[in-house]
Write an enzyme that holds these catalytic residues in place. Structure first.
Site, PDB file in Angstrom:
ATOM      1  N   GLY A 149      -8.429  -6.984   4.504  1.00  0.00           N
ATOM      2  CA  GLY A 149      -9.283  -7.363   5.806  1.00  0.00           C
ATOM      3  C   GLY A 149      -8.605  -7.814   7.042  1.00  0.00           C
ATOM      4  O   GLY A 149      -9.285  -8.028   7.827  1.00  0.00           O
ATOM      5  N   CYS A 203       9.734 -38.895 -11.601  1.00  0.00           N
ATOM      6  CA  CYS A 203       8.224 -39.701 -12.048  1.00  0.00           C
ATOM      7  C   CYS A 203       7.621 -39.732 -10.658  1.00  0.00           C
ATOM      8  O   CYS A 203       6.665 -40.256 -10.516  1.00  0.00           O
ATOM      9  CB  CYS A 203       8.487 -41.063 -12.409  1.00  0.00           C
ATOM     10  N   SER A 242      15.583 -42.392 -13.035  1.00  0.00           N
ATOM     11  CA  SER A 242      14.581 -41.729 -12.790  1.00  0.00           C
ATOM     12  C   SER A 242      14.095 -41.511 -11.347  1.00  0.00           C
ATOM     13  O   SER A 242      14.191 -42.470 -10.677  1.00  0.00           O
ATOM     14  CB  SER A 242      13.011 -42.294 -13.634  1.00  0.00           C
ATOM     15  N   LYS A 285       0.838  -1.099   0.081  1.00  0.00           N
ATOM     16  CA  LYS A 285      -0.048   0.052  -0.142  1.00  0.00           C
ATOM     17  C   LYS A 285       0.723   1.330  -0.060  1.00  0.00           C
ATOM     18  O   LYS A 285       0.624   2.187  -0.749  1.00  0.00           O
ATOM     19  CB  LYS A 285      -0.838   0.015   1.345  1.00  0.00           C
ATOM     20  N   HIS A 323     -15.584  -8.772   1.302  1.00  0.00           N
ATOM     21  CA  HIS A 323     -14.326  -9.609   2.241  1.00  0.00           C
ATOM     22  C   HIS A 323     -14.582 -11.179   1.583  1.00  0.00           C
ATOM     23  O   HIS A 323     -13.747 -11.861   1.172  1.00  0.00           O
ATOM     24  CB  HIS A 323     -14.540  -9.878   3.610  1.00  0.00           C
ATOM     25  N   TYR A 369      13.670 -34.553 -18.119  1.00  0.00           N
ATOM     26  CA  TYR A 369      12.181 -34.477 -18.185  1.00  0.00           C
ATOM     27  C   TYR A 369      11.587 -34.579 -16.743  1.00  0.00           C
ATOM     28  O   TYR A 369      12.071 -35.073 -16.028  1.00  0.00           O
ATOM     29  CB  TYR A 369      11.662 -35.724 -19.276  1.00  0.00           C
ATOM     30  N   MET A 418      -5.634  -7.095   8.491  1.00  0.00           N
ATOM     31  CA  MET A 418      -5.016  -6.112   9.713  1.00  0.00           C
ATOM     32  C   MET A 418      -5.762  -4.996   9.869  1.00  0.00           C
ATOM     33  O   MET A 418      -6.973  -4.695   9.417  1.00  0.00           O
ATOM     34  CB  MET A 418      -3.452  -5.806   9.350  1.00  0.00           C
ATOM     35  N   ARG A 467      -3.232  -1.097  -6.498  1.00  0.00           N
ATOM     36  CA  ARG A 467      -2.181  -2.081  -6.380  1.00  0.00           C
ATOM     37  C   ARG A 467      -2.756  -3.089  -7.747  1.00  0.00           C
ATOM     38  O   ARG A 467      -3.828  -3.131  -8.187  1.00  0.00           O
ATOM     39  CB  ARG A 467      -2.286  -3.136  -5.215  1.00  0.00           C
ATOM     40  N   ARG A 514      -2.944   3.203   8.820  1.00  0.00           N
ATOM     41  CA  ARG A 514      -3.466   2.000   7.737  1.00  0.00           C
ATOM     42  C   ARG A 514      -2.342   0.961   7.804  1.00  0.00           C
ATOM     43  O   ARG A 514      -0.996   1.230   7.412  1.00  0.00           O
ATOM     44  CB  ARG A 514      -3.649   2.524   6.246  1.00  0.00           C
TER      45      ARG A 514
END
Ligand code: ADP
Ligand code: MG
Ligand code: MG
Length: 902
Positions: free
Chosen positions: A107, A854, A786, A29, A459, A874, A109, A343, A98
Site C-alpha cells: 500500500g 561481550c 574480549s 511483482k 493494510h 564466542y 506506492m 509472492r 502498477r
C-alpha cells in the site's frame, strides 16, 4: 547503485522475458508475474518497466532516452496480442499501471486501474460488455478517482465524499446499489473535482494517461510515507520501483465476477489450509481498502466451483514451485480466473518456524534451508509473554488475529494522538475503522492496532505484521466513531483514554488491562515443555531448528550474568559459559559503606581493613556463580566504573551536610565524603579514572578481587566442582598496563591455587581503540581478548551513548549517516574493522588466543554474523538473547555456505 544510462539499454521487459530471480531489475511483482507467465498460469499479458528506468528518472527528473520508444514497441505488441488498441473508442484495451519494488511495500506506492478509458471508450467498453453500462461507468469513475488521487494529487476525500453523496441520494451505503445513471453522474462530479484541483480537464488521450501514470509510479518511490516505511523496514533508499503495465481483467462485471486474495497457509499460525478473502462484483482495490466486507475464500466454492478448484490447483503448484508460503491476488472475470500477483508471503514469527518445519516434513526443503528461513528477530518476538485469561476476562469482540502478541494500552483514535501519548511514555492502542498509509506514524508509535474492518490482508494487518506489532483487524462488533473519540461494543462505550487489551493471535478484544503469561518458547528453553511429548507445532519446530543450529554453529554462545540466578537461567537457555561477569554490583547495597571507607582511607591500615572486609563477600558471590556454571568458563571483569559512582551525588551530600550542620550534628564524615566527591569529580567520567587505571592507582583493590576469584575457584574444586575462571582486565590501552596487573595477579594466583588443579586465565577487554591497534603487543600478556563493543563504539566514534542517542541519532538515521544505530548493530566498516585488526594481530602474536565479544552486540543478529566472519570463538549476551545468538550463529554458517560443524 547509480543509474547507468547507455544508448541501447533495455528498459522494458515483456512478462515472457522475465523470471522470479530478476527482482532487482523488475521488482518483486514484475519478476513474479513473469514467473507465473512462464509457468503457463493465467496471467493477463503485460510488460514491466525496470527499476533502472526509475532510478534514471529520479536522478535526472526526466525519462531516460529510449524509454518512450521501448514502451511504444511493447504496447504495440500487447495490442496485437489482445487484438485491441489502448483506449480504442469501439473496443478499448485497458491496462493497469502498477508499482512494484524489489521489496514489497504494501500500500505504499501507487497503482492506477482502467487506464485507457475516456468519454468515448467508456461507451465502447459498455458495448463490449454486452451493454453493461453500469460496469463501464463504474470503471471510468474508478479511473478518474485513482488517477486524480495518485497522479495529480487531488485530495482523495473529495472523491469519497462525492461517492458518499451519490450513495445517500440513493438511500444506500453499498456502492453496488448505484446504477449506471448514478455512476455517470458521479463521473461528471469527479471530473469537476479534477478540474478544480488541477486546473485542467481530465486527460482524454489514452497514451498521455499511461505516460503520466508511469511517471507518477516512479515518483511515488519518494513519497513521504514510502520513505518512512523504508526507514522502518531498513530498505535501501536508492533501489527505485519497477512499473508493471498489465492488461485489465474485470471483477466488477457482475455477480459471476469478483476479486480476492489468498494465502497458501495461514500466515499467522502457519497452519495448513486455505486462507483468503473474496469479494464478488468488485475490482481488486476494494478488497484491500475494506470498502465492503469480504467473505472467506471457502465460500467461493459455492459461488463458482470451477474457478475455486482451479485456484486451489494453482496455489498448490505455486507452493511447490516457490517451496514456500505464497500469497496471491486474483480476479474472476465472468467465470474465468486470472492471477494478478503472487509472492512469497509475509508471515508472523510463529508461522515462519512452523512453516519451515512443515516444509522439511514435506520434503520441499532441507534443515539448512529451514534454518535460513527463520531468524533471530522472529525468535526474539516469540519469547514475549502472552495474555493470561483464566478468570474474569471475557472478550467484548473478536476480530481477526492479524499480527500476534499481547498488547494493553490507552485507546486513541488518531495517528497524531498516538504519537503524542507514546512520546509521554504511554502504551497506546490505535483504534480505527481501518488504517491507510497516512496512519503509519501512529502505527509505529502504538503498542497495538485494532480495526473494525478488513481481513488478514488489510493494510493494518499487513503493515503491523511487518513491524512485529500486535494487531487485531476486522473486529466488526466494534462501532468506531473517530470524530467523537469513542467506540461502542456490546452496549458499552469506550472513550479515548480508556484501557483495552488486544490479542493478536486469537483476535480477541478485552476491556481493561489483562495480565500476561510467559511464552511457550521461553518455557521450552527453560526446560518445562518437552518438545517430544507435547502437541505444539511451534515448540516442536523451534526445537528442531534450534537443534540444527547448534549442530551447525562454530561460535560458542556465552552469557553476561552477574548473579547465580542469571547464570542458572542463561545456562538453561543454552549458554556455554559466562562471557562477562561484572563485579560492580558487589560494591553496592550495604557494601557501599565499605567502599566509602576504602575511598576515605587515609592510612594504609584503614584501606586494608576495608578491602579485607570486602574479600569474603566477593568470594561468596564468585562461589555461587562458579557453582552454577560448573565446568564452564566464567569471565570475571575486575571493577570498571569510577569509584565516585559508588558515592552519593554531590548535591545530595551538600544538602545532608548543610542540614546536619543546622541541627548541630557531627558532620565530619559527611564533610569528608563531600570533599572526596568534589576532589574526584570528572569532566568526562567515561574517559576518566576507571578500569585498569583504578587498579593501578588504588593499592590492593585488584589484588583483593583476584584473590576472591582464585579462592572461590579453589573452594569449588575442593568441593568436587570444576571452576574455570578467566580474569578480565578492563579498559587496557597499552600492554604495560596489563603486564603490571598480570605480574601482581600471577603471584596471588600461584599462592592461592597451589596444587588444587585450578587454572586461571588472565586476559583483557579490547574496548579502547589503541588496544585494538596494538593488539599484537597486548596479546603477549593476554590469554584472551574480549571485545567490549559498547565502549569500542563510543570511543571509536568519540561519542557517549547516553548523550547522543536522544540528541542526534534520529537526524543521522534520517540523513542516512547510519543505516541503524551503531549501538544496536555493529558498525562493520569502522568499529568492526578495529575488531578485525585486533583479532588478526592478536592471533598472529599468540596463535591460541581466545577471542570473544561481550558487548550488547553479542545478541544482535547481524553482529553475530559479523563476529562469525571475523573468526571469534564466542559471543556473550544477556540471558534472553542466548537462544537468538545460538540461532544466528547457526544461520551464519549456513549462509556463508560453510558445512563446518563443531
Ligand atoms: P498493491 O501492490 O497495492 O497490491 P497492485 O498493483 O497489486 O497494488 O494493485 C491493486 C489492486 O488492483 C490489486 O487488488 C490488484 O489485484 C488489482 N489489479 C491490478 N492490476 C489489475 C488488472 N490488470 N486487472 C484487474 N485488477 C488489477
Ligand atoms: Mg497487490
Ligand atoms: Mg567498558
Amino acid at each position: 547503485m547509480a543509474a547507468q544510462e547507455t544508448v541501447d539499454q533495455k528498459y522494458v521487459y515483456d512478462f515472457s522475458e522475465g523470471n522470479k530471480d530478476l527482482k532487482d531489475l523488475l521488482g518483486g511483482k514484475g519478476a513474479n508475474l513473469a514467473e507465473m507467465t512462464n509457468l503457463g498460469l493465467p496471467v493477463p499479458p503485460g510488460f514491466t518497466i525496470t527499476t533502472e528506468a526509475c532510478q534514471a528518472y529520479l536522478a535526472t527528473g526526466r525519462e531516460p532516452d529510449g524509454l518512450a520508444g521501448q514502451i511504444e514497441a511493447h504496447l504495440e505488441s500487447l495490442e496485437r496480442a489482445m487484438g485491441k488498441r489502448l483506449g480504442d473508442p469501439q473496443d478499448p484495451l485497458l491496462v493497469s499501471v502498477r508499482s512494484g519494488a524489489k521489496f514489497s511495500m504494501p500500500g505504499m506506492m501507487e497503482t492506477v486501474l482502467n487506464v485507457g478509458l475516456n468519454d468515448q471508450s467508456v461507451v465502447g467498453l459498455s458495448a463490449q460488455a454486452g451493454g453493461n453500462d453500469r460496469f463501464a461507468w463504474d470503471s471510468y469513475r474508478r479511473l478518474i478517482q485513482m488517477f486524480g488521487k495518485t497522479v495529480c494529487e487531488v485530495p482523495g476525500e473529495e472523491f469519497e465524499q462525492a461517492l458518499d453523496k451519490a450513495k445517500s441520494a440513493r438511500g444506500t451505503t453499498n456502492d453496488l446499489d448505484l446504477d449506471a445513471d448514478d455512476l455517470r453522474g458521479l463521473v461528471e462530479a469527479y471530473k469537476k473535482i479534477f478540474l478544480k484541483h488541477t486546473g485542467r480537464e481530465f486527460p482524454q488521450q489514452p497514451r498521455e494517461q499511461l505516460d503520466l501514470a508511469i511517471r507518477a509510479v516512479f515518483e511515488s518511490w519518494n513519497a513521504e510515507r514510502a520513505v518512512l516505511y523504508r526507514r522502518q523496514e531498513r530498505i535501501p533508499a536508492d533501489l527505485g520501483t519497477a512499473v508493471n503495465v498489465v492488461t485489465m481483467v474485470f471483477g466488477n462485471l457482475g455477480p459471476d465476477s469478483g476479486t480476492g486474495v489468498a494465502f497458501t497457509r495461514d500466515p499467522a499460525s502457519g497452519a495448513q489450509g486455505i486462507y483468503g478473502d473474496y469479494l464478488a462484483n468488485a475490482q481488486g482495490e476494494d478488497v484491500v481498502a475494506g470498502i465492503r466486507n469480504t467473505v472467506p475464500l471457502q465460500e467461493l466454492e459455492q459461488l463458482d466451483k470451477a474457478s475455486y478448484d482451479e485456484l486451489l490447483g494453482i496455489m498448490a503448484r505455486l507452493e511447490e514451485h516457490y517451496r514456500d508460503l505464497c500469497d496471491i491476488e486474483f480476479t474472476i472475470e465472468r467465470g474465468k480466473l486470472w492471477m494478478l500477483q503472487t509472492r512469497v508471503g509475509k508471515r508472523t514469527a510463529a508461522a515462519a518456524f512452523v512453516i519451515a518445519g512443515q516444509l522439511v516434513d514435506e520434503g520441499l526443503i532441507d534443515l539448512d534451508e529451514a534454518l535460513h528461513r527463520v531468524n533471530g528477530a522472529q525468535l526474539a518476538q516469540l519469547m514475549f509473554p502472552r495474555f493470561q485469561l483464566d478468570h474474569e476476562f471475557h472478550p467484548v469482540a473478536t476480530g481477526i488475529g492479524a499480527s500476534p502478541g499481547a498488547a494493553s494500552g490507552t485507546v486513541v483514535f488518531t495517528s497524531a494522538r498516538a504519537v503524542e501519548l507514546a512520546a509521554e511514555g504511554k502504551s497506546v492502542i490505535l483504534v480505527r475503522r481501518e488504517t491507510n498509509p497516512d496512519d503509519l506514524n501512529g502505527m509505529i508509535a502504538a503498542k497495538g492496532i485494532l480495526t473494525s474492518r478488513g481481513g488478514k490482508t488489510s493494510h493494518a494487518a499487513v503493515v503491523a505484521r511487518g513491524m512485529g506489532k500486535t494487531c487485531v483487524s476486522g473486529a466488526d462488533e466494534i462501532d468506531v466513531n473517530v470524530p467523537a473519540k469513542r467506540f461502542t461494543v456490546a452496549g458499552q462505550t469506550v472513550n479515548e483514554g480508556d484501557v483495552v487489551s488486544i490479542d493478536g493471535t486469537t483476535g480477541k478484544v478485552y476491556l481493561g488491562e489483562v495480565p500476561v503469561m510467559p511464552s511457550e518458547v521461553v518455557q521450552y528453553f527453560e526446560g518445562s515443555l518437552d518438545p517430544e511429548h507435547i502437541d505444539n507445532a511451534l515448540v516442536r519446530a523451534v526445537h528442531r531448528i534450534m537443534t540444527h543450529a547448534d549442530g551447525k554453529r562454530r561460535l560458542a554462545v556465552r552469557t553476561n550474568a552477574d548473579t547465580g540466578a542469571d547464570a542458572a537461567r542463561a545456562r538453561r537457555f543454552g549458554a556455554e559459559g559466562i562471557g562477562l561477569c561484572r563485579t560492580e554490583h558487589m560494591f553496592l547495597g550495604d557494601r557501599r559503606e565499605l567502599v566509602e571507607r576504602l575511598i576515605l582511607a587515609r592510612a594504609e591500615g584503614e584501606r586494608e581493613a576495608a578491602l579485607a572486609a570486602l574479600l569474603p563477600l566477593q568470594r561468596a558471590d564468585f562461589e555461587e556463580i562458579f557453582r552454577e556454571m560448573d565446568g564452564l568458563p566464567v569471565t570475571v571483569r575486575l571493577i570498571d566504573p569510577p569509584l565516585h559512582e559508588f558515592l552519593p551525588p554531590l548535591e545530595q551530600l551538600a544538602v545532608n551536610v548543610a542540614v546536619a550542620q543546622e541541627r548541630g550534628e557531627d558532620v565530619a564524615k559527611e564533610e569528608a565524603l563531600l570533599a572526596a566527591v568534589r576532589r574526584m569529580h570528572e569532566e568526562n567520567p567515561m574517559l576518566g579514572l576507571r578500569g585498569v587505571r583504578l587498579g593501578l592507582v588504588i593499592p590492593g583493590l585488584f589484588a583483593m578481587q583476584v584473590r576472591a576469584i582464585a579462592e572461590a575457584a579453589v573452594t569449588c574444586a575442593r568441593g568436587g566442582g570444576v571452576a574455570k575462571p578467566e580474569i578480565m582486565v578492563p579498559l587496557v590501552g597499552a600492554v604495560q598496563e596489563l603486564e603490571t596487573v598480570r605480574a601482581e595477579a600471577e603471584k596471588i594466583i600461584a599462592e592461592v591455587v597451589g596444587d588444587s588443579g585450578v587454572e586461571v586465565l588472565i586476559g583483557t577487554m579490547i574496548e579502547v581503540p589503541r588496544a585494538a591497534l596494538t593488539a599484537g603487543q597486548i596479546a603477549e600478556a593476554a590469554e584472551f581478548f574480549s571485545f567490549g563493543t559498547n565502549d569500542l563504539t563510543q570511543m571509536g566514534w568519540g561519542f557517549s551513548r547516553d548523550d547522543v542517542e536522544g540528541a542526534f541519532f534520529w537526524r543521522y538515521l534520517e540523513l542516512g549517516i547510519f543505516g541503524i544505530s551503531p549501538f544496536e548493530s555493529i558498525d562493520r566498516d569502522g568499529v568492526g574493522r578495529l575488531v578485525r585488526i585486533a583479532a588478526e594481530e592478536g592471533r598472529a602474536a599468540r596463535p591460541g588466543l581466545k577471542l570473544g565479544v561481550c558487548g550488547e552486540h553479542g545478541g544482535d543478529p547481524d553482529s553475530v554474523h559479523f563476529f562469525h566472519e571475523v573468526g571469534l570463538d564466542y559471543v556473550s549476551c544477556s540471558p534472553f538473547r542466548v537462544p537468538v545468538a545460538r540461532l544466528e550463529a547457526g544461520r551464519a554458517v549456513v549462509e556463508t555456505g560453510g558445512s563446518d560443524s563443531r
